[in-house]
Motif scaffolding. Structure first.
Motif, PDB file in Angstrom:
ATOM      1  N   LEU A  57       0.833  -1.210   0.000  1.00 46.17           N
ATOM      2  CA  LEU A  57       0.000   0.000   0.000  1.00 46.17           C
ATOM      3  C   LEU A  57       0.867   1.260   0.000  1.00 46.17           C
ATOM      4  O   LEU A  57       0.557   2.250  -0.668  1.00 46.17           O
ATOM      5  CB  LEU A  57      -0.947  -0.005   1.199  1.00 46.17           C
ATOM      6  CG  LEU A  57      -2.035  -1.080   1.171  1.00 46.17           C
ATOM      7  CD1 LEU A  57      -2.804  -1.085   2.494  1.00 46.17           C
ATOM      8  CD2 LEU A  57      -2.967  -0.876  -0.002  1.00 46.17           C
ATOM      9  N   GLY A  58       1.960   1.189   0.748  1.00 47.35           N
ATOM     10  CA  GLY A  58       2.907   2.314   0.741  1.00 47.35           C
ATOM     11  C   GLY A  58       3.537   2.516  -0.629  1.00 47.35           C
ATOM     12  O   GLY A  58       3.716   3.656  -1.082  1.00 47.35           O
ATOM     13  N   ILE A  59       3.855   1.428  -1.303  1.00 45.25           N
ATOM     14  CA  ILE A  59       4.408   1.510  -2.665  1.00 45.25           C
ATOM     15  C   ILE A  59       3.397   2.154  -3.619  1.00 45.25           C
ATOM     16  O   ILE A  59       3.750   2.986  -4.459  1.00 45.25           O
ATOM     17  CB  ILE A  59       4.821   0.105  -3.170  1.00 45.25           C
ATOM     18  CG1 ILE A  59       6.062  -0.390  -2.435  1.00 45.25           C
ATOM     19  CG2 ILE A  59       5.042   0.080  -4.669  1.00 45.25           C
ATOM     20  CD1 ILE A  59       7.357   0.260  -2.852  1.00 45.25           C
ATOM     21  N   LEU A  60       2.125   1.737  -3.500  1.00 45.93           N
ATOM     22  CA  LEU A  60       1.084   2.326  -4.355  1.00 45.93           C
ATOM     23  C   LEU A  60       0.940   3.831  -4.114  1.00 45.93           C
ATOM     24  O   LEU A  60       0.792   4.606  -5.063  1.00 45.93           O
ATOM     25  CB  LEU A  60      -0.250   1.625  -4.123  1.00 45.93           C
ATOM     26  CG  LEU A  60      -0.366   0.217  -4.681  1.00 45.93           C
ATOM     27  CD1 LEU A  60      -1.700  -0.408  -4.274  1.00 45.93           C
ATOM     28  CD2 LEU A  60      -0.218   0.221  -6.191  1.00 45.93           C
ATOM     29  N   ALA A  61       0.989   4.237  -2.846  1.00 44.11           N
ATOM     30  CA  ALA A  61       0.908   5.669  -2.528  1.00 44.11           C
ATOM     31  C   ALA A  61       2.112   6.413  -3.096  1.00 44.11           C
ATOM     32  O   ALA A  61       1.973   7.502  -3.661  1.00 44.11           O
ATOM     33  CB  ALA A  61       0.813   5.862  -1.015  1.00 44.11           C
ATOM     34  N   HIS A  62       3.295   5.814  -2.963  1.00 45.38           N
ATOM     35  CA  HIS A  62       4.506   6.432  -3.503  1.00 45.38           C
ATOM     36  C   HIS A  62       4.408   6.567  -5.024  1.00 45.38           C
ATOM     37  O   HIS A  62       4.774   7.598  -5.598  1.00 45.38           O
ATOM     38  CB  HIS A  62       5.717   5.602  -3.103  1.00 45.38           C
ATOM     39  CG  HIS A  62       7.035   6.282  -3.282  1.00 45.38           C
ATOM     40  ND1 HIS A  62       8.194   5.787  -2.759  1.00 45.38           N
ATOM     41  CD2 HIS A  62       7.396   7.409  -3.943  1.00 45.38           C
ATOM     42  CE1 HIS A  62       9.202   6.571  -3.087  1.00 45.38           C
ATOM     43  NE2 HIS A  62       8.736   7.570  -3.819  1.00 45.38           N
ATOM     44  N   ALA A  63       3.886   5.536  -5.689  1.00 50.15           N
ATOM     45  CA  ALA A  63       3.723   5.583  -7.144  1.00 50.15           C
ATOM     46  C   ALA A  63       2.730   6.668  -7.547  1.00 50.15           C
ATOM     47  O   ALA A  63       2.954   7.391  -8.526  1.00 50.15           O
ATOM     48  CB  ALA A  63       3.262   4.228  -7.667  1.00 50.15           C
ATOM     49  N   ALA A  64       1.636   6.787  -6.790  1.00 51.09           N
ATOM     50  CA  ALA A  64       0.640   7.815  -7.110  1.00 51.09           C
ATOM     51  C   ALA A  64       1.234   9.211  -7.001  1.00 51.09           C
ATOM     52  O   ALA A  64       1.002  10.068  -7.863  1.00 51.09           O
ATOM     53  CB  ALA A  64      -0.564   7.680  -6.186  1.00 51.09           C
ATOM     54  N   VAL A  65       2.016   9.440  -5.958  1.00 51.30           N
ATOM     55  CA  VAL A  65       2.635  10.753  -5.770  1.00 51.30           C
ATOM     56  C   VAL A  65       3.693  11.008  -6.837  1.00 51.30           C
ATOM     57  O   VAL A  65       3.792  12.108  -7.386  1.00 51.30           O
ATOM     58  CB  VAL A  65       3.246  10.862  -4.355  1.00 51.30           C
ATOM     59  CG1 VAL A  65       4.119  12.090  -4.223  1.00 51.30           C
ATOM     60  CG2 VAL A  65       2.142  10.879  -3.315  1.00 51.30           C
ATOM     61  N   THR A  66       4.464   9.978  -7.167  1.00 49.92           N
ATOM     62  CA  THR A  66       5.571  10.151  -8.113  1.00 49.92           C
ATOM     63  C   THR A  66       5.093  10.280  -9.557  1.00 49.92           C
ATOM     64  O   THR A  66       5.586  11.127 -10.300  1.00 49.92           O
ATOM     65  CB  THR A  66       6.550   8.962  -8.006  1.00 49.92           C
ATOM     66  OG1 THR A  66       7.019   8.884  -6.666  1.00 49.92           O
ATOM     67  CG2 THR A  66       7.731   9.134  -8.940  1.00 49.92           C
ATOM     68  N   PHE A  67       4.124   9.459  -9.952  1.00 52.18           N
ATOM     69  CA  PHE A  67       3.731   9.420 -11.355  1.00 52.18           C
ATOM     70  C   PHE A  67       2.366  10.041 -11.632  1.00 52.18           C
ATOM     71  O   PHE A  67       2.133  10.549 -12.717  1.00 52.18           O
ATOM     72  CB  PHE A  67       3.744   7.978 -11.869  1.00 52.18           C
ATOM     73  CG  PHE A  67       5.097   7.352 -11.809  1.00 52.18           C
ATOM     74  CD1 PHE A  67       6.092   7.725 -12.683  1.00 52.18           C
ATOM     75  CD2 PHE A  67       5.382   6.398 -10.847  1.00 52.18           C
ATOM     76  CE1 PHE A  67       7.353   7.158 -12.617  1.00 52.18           C
ATOM     77  CE2 PHE A  67       6.640   5.825 -10.769  1.00 52.18           C
ATOM     78  CZ  PHE A  67       7.627   6.207 -11.659  1.00 52.18           C
ATOM     79  N   GLY A  68       1.457   9.999 -10.680  1.00 58.02           N
ATOM     80  CA  GLY A  68       0.106  10.492 -10.914  1.00 58.02           C
ATOM     81  C   GLY A  68      -0.060  11.977 -10.687  1.00 58.02           C
ATOM     82  O   GLY A  68      -0.570  12.698 -11.528  1.00 58.02           O
ATOM     83  N   LEU A  69       0.377  12.442  -9.538  1.00 56.83           N
ATOM     84  CA  LEU A  69       0.148  13.829  -9.176  1.00 56.83           C
ATOM     85  C   LEU A  69       0.879  14.848 -10.057  1.00 56.83           C
ATOM     86  O   LEU A  69       0.315  15.899 -10.342  1.00 56.83           O
ATOM     87  CB  LEU A  69       0.495  14.052  -7.701  1.00 56.83           C
ATOM     88  CG  LEU A  69      -0.408  13.314  -6.707  1.00 56.83           C
ATOM     89  CD1 LEU A  69       0.027  13.611  -5.283  1.00 56.83           C
ATOM     90  CD2 LEU A  69      -1.859  13.654  -6.913  1.00 56.83           C
TER      91      LEU A  69
END
Length: 88
Positions: A57-69
């Protein structure tokens, strides 16, 4: 925008992506080790899925911040620039 500001922004994006890939690599290596330890010591009681899930879940949040936002932010900036340009 000047070249120095563009370079600073690009450097920040690249560093964020490198940080994510390092995080992902550590996640994969550590969790592979945890799976191995769990299966080698007791295959009757599987506990490795809990750190796998929590850290995942932490990896998914990190990916969202890095690539999505950043993409959302860039679209918002472009929209604001067009909005201001149409007022002038």
């Amino acid at each position: 925008m000047n070249n120095q500001a563009d370079f600073a922004r690009a450097k920040k994006v690249v560093n964020a992506r490198i940080g994510f890939y390092i995080h992902l690599t550590v996640y994969l290596v550590v969790n592979a080790l945890l799976i191995f330890i769990n299966l080698a010591t007791s295959s009757e009681r599987l506990w490795f899925q809990w750190p796998l899930l929590g850290w995942g879940l932490g990896i998914l949040a990190h990916a969202a911040v890095t690539f999505g936002l950043p993409g959302v932010r860039a679209r918002m900036i472009e929209k604001e620039i067009r909005k201001r340009a149409s007022k002038d």
